[in-house]
Design an enzyme around this catalytic site. Structure first.
Site, PDB file in Angstrom:
ATOM      1  N   SER A 264       1.101  -1.531   0.117  1.00 26.60           N
ATOM      2  CA  SER A 264      -0.082   0.022   0.134  1.00 26.60           C
ATOM      3  C   SER A 264       1.240   0.899  -0.281  1.00 26.60           C
ATOM      4  O   SER A 264       2.063   0.852   0.591  1.00 26.60           O
ATOM      5  CB  SER A 264      -0.624  -0.027   1.561  1.00 26.60           C
ATOM      6  OG  SER A 264      -0.056  -0.064   2.616  1.00 26.60           O
ATOM      7  N   LYS A 265       0.223   2.848  -0.139  1.00 22.90           N
ATOM      8  CA  LYS A 265       1.111   3.431  -0.051  1.00 22.90           C
ATOM      9  C   LYS A 265       0.992   3.742   1.543  1.00 22.90           C
ATOM     10  O   LYS A 265       2.959   4.611   0.819  1.00 22.90           O
ATOM     11  CB  LYS A 265      -0.482   4.799   0.277  1.00 22.90           C
ATOM     12  CG  LYS A 265       0.527   6.053  -0.373  1.00 22.90           C
ATOM     13  CD  LYS A 265      -0.780   6.794  -1.151  1.00 22.90           C
ATOM     14  CE  LYS A 265      -0.315   8.187  -0.261  1.00 22.90           C
ATOM     15  NZ  LYS A 265       0.459   9.109   0.179  1.00 22.90           N
ATOM     16  N   ARG A 266       0.814   2.826   2.182  1.00 24.80           N
ATOM     17  CA  ARG A 266       1.164   3.211   3.455  1.00 24.80           C
ATOM     18  C   ARG A 266       2.758   2.919   3.771  1.00 24.80           C
ATOM     19  O   ARG A 266       3.491   3.047   4.263  1.00 24.80           O
ATOM     20  CB  ARG A 266       0.767   3.236   4.498  1.00 24.80           C
ATOM     21  CG  ARG A 266       0.948   3.759   6.118  1.00 24.80           C
ATOM     22  CD  ARG A 266      -0.445   4.372   6.499  1.00 24.80           C
ATOM     23  NE  ARG A 266      -1.879   3.865   5.939  1.00 24.80           N
ATOM     24  CZ  ARG A 266      -2.738   2.441   6.224  1.00 24.80           C
ATOM     25  NH1 ARG A 266      -1.376   2.132   7.931  1.00 24.80           N
ATOM     26  NH2 ARG A 266      -3.840   2.145   6.476  1.00 24.80           N
TER      27      ARG A 266
END
Ligand code: GLU
Length: 506
Positions: A264-266
């Site tokens: 994910s972007k996180r």
């Protein structure tokens, strides 16, 4: 000659394209090119609530940067277009109505409150509510299967909100084939009657997707694993329309570096790597997401890295040009299990690609960085610098760090190295060395090496005693390429000046 292979990349413009999406586009592109087929870009923008205005342009720019252009799509070769679903509303409406007429779909007027009550009622009995043959005709649900034609008409005239649902067949074992996963079977009794068309006059993803795949003559649907659960409905929809279904291939997920869970972007934010091809600014929050392009990755290396996230050629070769990827790509070599993303591997690919680039190309990329620092040198000089440092560089942005001493005198001296190598007697020795350098006319790398080494031998002292302080004086640290190459590059005057500086400063 063009073949019948037609594939599509069908992103929803809801934000920047995740690298998983880029990989889907890449595999579609490779498959199309390998088979002399056509790569279509279709923008699936029917969900107005998630629509983001600049996302479509982002997708187009990203494909362009990756050098995997689409053959047909918005604004390009629109022979089976339009390729934006929001411009095809009438087509979906017509097809949804057709399914109602043929008995494959029905109108449903249930409000969300009613459906909620059904769900809760089932839960209270420890059951799961599925809107399908179990209960669609029991009378509690409000749909055209239980209402008379007149009742349906009255409700519609009164402007009651309705949807069109697919009438999933009962008691069928559906056998499907996936090019990557092999045979899959499913009992249709477990499927719910998915909504195909909404009250707002818009189709759902399922209807629009398969109507378009059919009308755009798509031969192979290559998409992410998250769409595998939709495959039974899609196969049934083809059957309902009486159309041949395309072949399906569901790609594995791209996993976090720890190997568990979807990347994910996180994860990127936390571990310091981009998950998007290009930087992206969220117009609403103002958040800026980093991109591979802006971080200094080469597009060809990035693509090579992505190709290996879920596919392998079956041999040891890792570096593949786009053309080689095209020739080698096969769906049957795509793995079923998730592919672990590795930021280190992404850097490794970049470093490998750095070595394959022409020095002149790298020079052109380095010049603006130097100019920003107010440094102007001949192209020839910069080219020589580049050729001596590129082996150790991963990114263009590393060039300065690796080569600043070619352009300017050291600003400071590495403390540990100074302590160890700048000893009593060193200043005198360096002074003597200056004396020698002044007598040398030919400052080529070979000649200074020969002269200085001879001088050291004649003096009967250890090489390190001279070479380490000399490097420290010229570079500021014990690093950098062959010392005599540096001497040749910076020349006699700067070499002597740097020795004088070190004598006064150290
Ligand atoms: N619009 C879907 C997506 O955003 C497309 C899925 C498919 O390829 O069928 O991924």
């Amino acid at each position: 000659m063009e073949s019948n292979v037609r594939v599509r990349f069908a992103p929803s413009p809801t934000g920047p394209l995740h690298i998983g999406g880029v990989r889907t586009a890449l595999y579609n592109y490779l498959f199309a090119k390998k088979h002399n087929g056509t790569f279509v870009l279709r923008i699936e923008d029917t969900d107005q609530t998630r629509y983001v205005a600049n996302a479509e342009q982002y997708i187009i720019d990203a494909l362009a940067w990756c050098n995997i252009p689409f053959d047909e799509g918005p604004g390009r070769n629109e022979k089976l277009g339009p390729y934006r679903q929001s411009e095809r509303k009438e087509i979906y409406k017509k097809h949804a109505t057709l399914l109602v007429e043929t008995g494959w779909a029905y109108y449903a007027f249930d409000t969300s409150k009613q459906l909620d009550a059904e769900r809760k009622g089932h839960e209270a009995k420890g059951k799961n509510f599925i809107y399908n043959w179990h209960n669609r005709e029991k009378g509690r649900l409000v749909n055209s299967l239980v209402l008379s034609d007149e009742e349906v008409e009255t409700k519609m005239k009164a402007g009651e909100n309705y949807v069109i649902r697919f009438k999933t067949p009962q008691d069928e074992i559906l056998r499907m084939e996936d090019e990557i996963r092999g045979n899959i079977t499913i009992d249709t009794n477990t499927l719910d009657d998915k909504i195909l068309f909404k009250g707002d006059g818009m189709p759902t993803y399922h209807l629009a997707n398969i109507v378009d795949d059919h009308l755009m003559e798509i031969s192979h649907v290559i998409r992410g694993e998250e769409w595998l659960p939709s495959m039974p409905l899609h196969i049934l929809l083809y059957k309902a329309f009486g159309w041949d279904a395309p072949k399906f291939a569901h790609l594995p997920l791209i996993l976090k570096p720890i190997g568990k869970g979807k990347l994910s972007k996180r994860d990127g934010d936390k571990l310091g790597f981009p998950v998007f091809p290009l930087a992206y600014k969220n117009e609403i929050s103002g958040d800026l997401s980093r991109g591979y392009k802006e971080e200094g990755y080469f597009a060809d290396g990035f693509i090579n890295m992505l190709a290996f996230l879920g596919w392998n050629p079956g041999n040891e070769q890792e570096l593949f040009s786009l053309e080689e990827l095209t020739n080698s790509f096969e769906l049957k070599r795509v793995s079923k299990s998730g592919a672990k993303f590795s930021p280190e591997k992404a850097s490794w690919f970049n470093q490998q690609y750095m070595q394959t680039k022409e020095n002149s190309e790298l020079t052109d990329l380095f010049i603006p960085i130097l100019e920003e620092k107010g440094i102007y040198q001949t192209n020839d000089f910069i080219l020589k610098v580049v050729s001596s440092i590129k082996e150790r560089a991963i990114f263009i942005k590393d060039f300065w760090e690796l080569s600043s001493f070619f352009f300017e005198n050291p600003q400071e001296y590495d403390a540990k190295a100074s302590k160890k190598n700048w000893k009593e007697g060193t200043p005198e020795l360096m002074n003597d060395l200056i004396g020698l350098l002044e007598t040398i006319q030919n400052f080529s790398s070979e000649n200074t090496e020969k002269e200085i080494k001879k001088w050291i031998t004649d003096k009967e002292i250890g090489f390190g005693k001279v070479m380490q302080p000399l490097r420290l004086s010229l570079v500021g640290a014990l690093k950098g390429p062959h010392l005599f190459d540096i001497i040749e590059m910076i020349g006699k005057e700067a070499t002597i000046k740097r020795l004088e500086n070190a004598i006064t400063k150290l």
